[in-house]
Design an enzyme around this catalytic site. Structure first.
Site, PDB file in Angstrom:
ATOM      1  N   HIS A 157       1.037   8.938  -9.257  1.00 23.51           N
ATOM      2  CA  HIS A 157       0.169   7.672  -9.512  1.00 23.51           C
ATOM      3  C   HIS A 157      -0.893   7.627 -10.151  1.00 23.51           C
ATOM      4  O   HIS A 157      -1.644   6.351 -10.383  1.00 23.51           O
ATOM      5  CB  HIS A 157       0.597   6.541  -8.400  1.00 23.51           C
ATOM      6  CG  HIS A 157       1.772   6.441  -7.905  1.00 23.51           C
ATOM      7  ND1 HIS A 157       2.313   7.199  -6.905  1.00 23.51           N
ATOM      8  CD2 HIS A 157       2.822   5.619  -8.458  1.00 23.51           C
ATOM      9  CE1 HIS A 157       3.704   6.635  -6.648  1.00 23.51           C
ATOM     10  NE2 HIS A 157       4.080   6.005  -7.798  1.00 23.51           N
ATOM     11  N   GLY A 158      -1.622   8.889 -10.407  1.00 26.26           N
ATOM     12  CA  GLY A 158      -2.855   8.857 -10.923  1.00 26.26           C
ATOM     13  C   GLY A 158      -4.182   8.816 -10.098  1.00 26.26           C
ATOM     14  O   GLY A 158      -5.214   8.558 -10.525  1.00 26.26           O
TER      15      GLY A 158
END
Length: 192
Positions: A157-158
């Site tokens: 999800h970064g």
């Protein structure tokens, strides 16, 4: 007529009741004794099931581990398992330590100074589980994407962490967790 009057005054007991009021106390005692014995029996029966929920000996043995740091060179990262989770140990070079110290703590989502997260500046010890959804971030191996802050990057999800394991970008709400650990010597730590 007297018997009927007695029955109406004290229903459930007749004049011919040989036990009288003391029969109630005997009955109460028997009910209490049977209940106590039954309770002990139930407890003895379910105890093995309750005891089986306790951690096994091999799990308890893993509640703390000792790690020899002597083979870990400056700039190298090591991963060990503790309580079924990866623990990242980073032998930080001076540039990483400086980068972690130079951060304005007021700008962080989960504000912590680097000095509050380490016991010795050159050694960072963190649980390698992203605080967003429990993924394992990249950054332990040479060539891994470490994100723009040089720490760890969770590609799911970064979430991006800096060289102190603090959240800098992405959805993770908290910094990577620092487990309980102590240095047992200059080149060894005990985690847990």
């Amino acid at each position: 007529m007297a018997a009927t009057a007695q029955s109406q005054v004290n229903p459930g007991h007749s004049v011919d009741d040989a036990h009288g009021p003391s029969g109630e106390s005997r009955r109460d005692f028997l009910i209490l004794a049977a209940s106590a014995v039954g309770g002990v029996g139930v407890a003895c029966t379910i105890w093995p099931f309750i005891d089986s929920l306790n951690p096994s000996r091999d799990t308890l043995a893993l509640s703390s581990i000792e790690v020899d740091l002597s083979p870990v060179e400056v700039g190298q990262r090591l991963t060990v398992a503790w309580r079924g989770k990866p623990v990242f140990i980073d032998h930080r070079p001076p540039a990483e330590i400086k980068a972690a110290d130079d951060v304005d703590v007021a700008t962080l989502r989960d504000p912590q100074k680097d000095s509050d997260r380490v016991k010795k500046p050159e050694w960072l010890v963190i649980v390698g589980v992203c605080t967003h959804l429990g993924c394992i971030p990249l950054g332990q191996k040479q060539g891994d994407d470490r994100g723009q802050f040089g720490g760890w990057f969770c590609p799911c999800h970064g979430s991006t962490y800096d060289t102190s394991g603090r959240i800098r970008l992405g959805p993770a709400p908290l910094n990577l967790v620092v487990p309980p650990y102590d240095f047992t010597s200059d080149t060894a730590i005990k985690i847990g």
